[in-house]
Design a protein around this motif. Structure first.
Motif, PDB file in Angstrom:
ATOM      1  N   ASP A 127       0.812  -1.223   0.000  1.00 49.95           N
ATOM      2  CA  ASP A 127       0.000   0.000   0.000  1.00 49.95           C
ATOM      3  C   ASP A 127       0.845   1.274   0.000  1.00 49.95           C
ATOM      4  O   ASP A 127       0.305   2.374  -0.028  1.00 49.95           O
ATOM      5  N   ARG A 128       2.163   1.144  -0.016  1.00 48.63           N
ATOM      6  CA  ARG A 128       3.065   2.303  -0.074  1.00 48.63           C
ATOM      7  C   ARG A 128       3.844   2.366  -1.387  1.00 48.63           C
ATOM      8  O   ARG A 128       4.668   3.243  -1.591  1.00 48.63           O
ATOM      9  N   LEU A 129       3.580   1.403  -2.271  1.00 49.83           N
ATOM     10  CA  LEU A 129       4.296   1.344  -3.549  1.00 49.83           C
ATOM     11  C   LEU A 129       3.553   2.144  -4.613  1.00 49.83           C
ATOM     12  O   LEU A 129       2.357   1.961  -4.817  1.00 49.83           O
ATOM     13  N   LEU A 130       4.291   3.013  -5.295  1.00 49.39           N
ATOM     14  CA  LEU A 130       3.736   3.752  -6.424  1.00 49.39           C
ATOM     15  C   LEU A 130       4.261   3.144  -7.715  1.00 49.39           C
ATOM     16  O   LEU A 130       5.468   2.966  -7.858  1.00 49.39           O
ATOM     17  N   LYS A 131       3.360   2.836  -8.626  1.00 46.33           N
ATOM     18  CA  LYS A 131       3.815   2.448  -9.959  1.00 46.33           C
ATOM     19  C   LYS A 131       3.656   3.666 -10.852  1.00 46.33           C
ATOM     20  O   LYS A 131       2.713   4.440 -10.705  1.00 46.33           O
ATOM     21  N   THR A 132       4.613   3.822 -11.732  1.00 46.89           N
ATOM     22  CA  THR A 132       4.544   4.921 -12.696  1.00 46.89           C
ATOM     23  C   THR A 132       4.609   4.320 -14.082  1.00 46.89           C
ATOM     24  O   THR A 132       5.514   3.541 -14.389  1.00 46.89           O
ATOM     25  N   LEU A 133       3.628   4.653 -14.891  1.00 49.68           N
ATOM     26  CA  LEU A 133       3.567   4.189 -16.276  1.00 49.68           C
ATOM     27  C   LEU A 133       3.832   5.377 -17.192  1.00 49.68           C
ATOM     28  O   LEU A 133       3.413   6.503 -16.903  1.00 49.68           O
ATOM     29  N   ALA A 134       4.521   5.105 -18.278  1.00 53.47           N
ATOM     30  CA  ALA A 134       4.841   6.154 -19.243  1.00 53.47           C
ATOM     31  C   ALA A 134       4.043   5.942 -20.524  1.00 53.47           C
ATOM     32  O   ALA A 134       3.959   4.820 -21.038  1.00 53.47           O
ATOM     33  N   PHE A 135       3.479   7.020 -21.004  1.00 52.04           N
ATOM     34  CA  PHE A 135       2.726   7.025 -22.251  1.00 52.04           C
ATOM     35  C   PHE A 135       3.309   8.116 -23.150  1.00 52.04           C
ATOM     36  O   PHE A 135       4.001   9.020 -22.688  1.00 52.04           O
ATOM     37  N   ARG A 136       2.950   8.046 -24.422  1.00 49.73           N
ATOM     38  CA  ARG A 136       3.330   9.092 -25.376  1.00 49.73           C
ATOM     39  C   ARG A 136       2.064   9.519 -26.090  1.00 49.73           C
ATOM     40  O   ARG A 136       1.311   8.690 -26.610  1.00 49.73           O
ATOM     41  N   ALA A 137       1.821  10.811 -26.089  1.00 50.82           N
ATOM     42  CA  ALA A 137       0.660  11.362 -26.799  1.00 50.82           C
ATOM     43  C   ALA A 137       1.057  11.612 -28.248  1.00 50.82           C
ATOM     44  O   ALA A 137       2.234  11.779 -28.568  1.00 50.82           O
TER      45      ALA A 137
ATOM     46  N   LEU B 189       3.187  10.795 -17.851  1.00 50.87           N
ATOM     47  CA  LEU B 189       3.597   9.888 -16.793  1.00 50.87           C
ATOM     48  C   LEU B 189       2.477   9.837 -15.774  1.00 50.87           C
ATOM     49  O   LEU B 189       1.983  10.887 -15.340  1.00 50.87           O
ATOM     50  N   VAL B 190       2.070   8.643 -15.405  1.00 52.77           N
ATOM     51  CA  VAL B 190       0.978   8.506 -14.443  1.00 52.77           C
ATOM     52  C   VAL B 190       1.445   7.628 -13.283  1.00 52.77           C
ATOM     53  O   VAL B 190       1.977   6.546 -13.495  1.00 52.77           O
ATOM     54  N   SER B 191       1.277   8.146 -12.055  1.00 52.28           N
ATOM     55  CA  SER B 191       1.659   7.418 -10.846  1.00 52.28           C
ATOM     56  C   SER B 191       0.418   7.156 -10.009  1.00 52.28           C
ATOM     57  O   SER B 191      -0.410   8.051  -9.806  1.00 52.28           O
ATOM     58  N   LEU B 192       0.325   5.926  -9.528  1.00 53.29           N
ATOM     59  CA  LEU B 192      -0.802   5.534  -8.706  1.00 53.29           C
ATOM     60  C   LEU B 192      -0.389   4.376  -7.814  1.00 53.29           C
ATOM     61  O   LEU B 192       0.640   3.737  -8.059  1.00 53.29           O
ATOM     62  N   PRO B 193      -1.176   4.097  -6.771  1.00 56.06           N
ATOM     63  CA  PRO B 193      -0.847   2.964  -5.911  1.00 56.06           C
ATOM     64  C   PRO B 193      -0.705   1.677  -6.733  1.00 56.06           C
ATOM     65  O   PRO B 193      -1.481   1.429  -7.661  1.00 56.06           O
ATOM     66  N   MET B 194       0.308   0.888  -6.388  1.00 60.84           N
ATOM     67  CA  MET B 194       0.680  -0.305  -7.144  1.00 60.84           C
ATOM     68  C   MET B 194      -0.494  -1.247  -7.422  1.00 60.84           C
ATOM     69  O   MET B 194      -0.585  -1.812  -8.505  1.00 60.84           O
TER      70      MET B 194
END
Length: 151
Positions: free
Chosen positions: A38-48, A55-60
């Protein structure tokens, strides 16, 4: 190009890092890191389509809503794609180590609305063998993301 760790240092943000075996998947994280999920952030990268990084960060453990990410970034879902290996090289980041902290432009960073209140979090350093521990509020203050329900 400054790494996320260099940017955090230059900004005077209090944080720590630790190294580990390379990680790419949640299974790798469970195996290599003894950290509360519950303390891990995942960050995903996208290209428009306009060339901008998103870049989007949210709980894992939350699923990512691609349409919600596109809406938060102000683009059509059809004009947003997951970042590929070339894109990640341009960001200076490795798969499994994507960070919301970058100076690469143009970019939009989106955090799930729960992130500012998460306390101590763990996120990518840009490398797949190093993780950053930082206060979520400090991360939000530095990055100044769009806050949205992207999960």
């Amino acid at each position: 190009m400054s790494s996320p760790v260099e940017i955090l240092k230059e900004a005077g943000v209090s944080f720590s890092t630790f190294t580990h075996a390379p990680i790419r998947t949640y299974e790798d994280i469970e195996r290599e890191l003894d950290l509360p999920a519950d303390r891990l952030l995942k960050t995903l990268a996208f290209r428009a389509e306009d060339g901008r990084f998103v870049l989007v960060s949210l709980p894992m453990l939350l699923p990512v809503g691609y349409g919600k990410v596109a809406k938060a970034a102000g683009v059509s879902r059809s004009k947003l794609r997951r970042a590929g290996d070339d894109d990640l090289r341009e960001l200076g980041m490795a798969p499994g180590g994507i960070s919301p902290v970058t100076r690469v432009e143009p970019r939009t960073v989106v955090f799930h609305t729960s992130v500012p209140d998460m306390g101590t979090v763990y996120c990518g350093s840009g490398r797949d063998d190093e993780t950053v521990q930082v206060e979520a509020a400090d991360l939000v203050a530095l990055v100044r993301p769009v806050l949205a329900e992207v999960g």
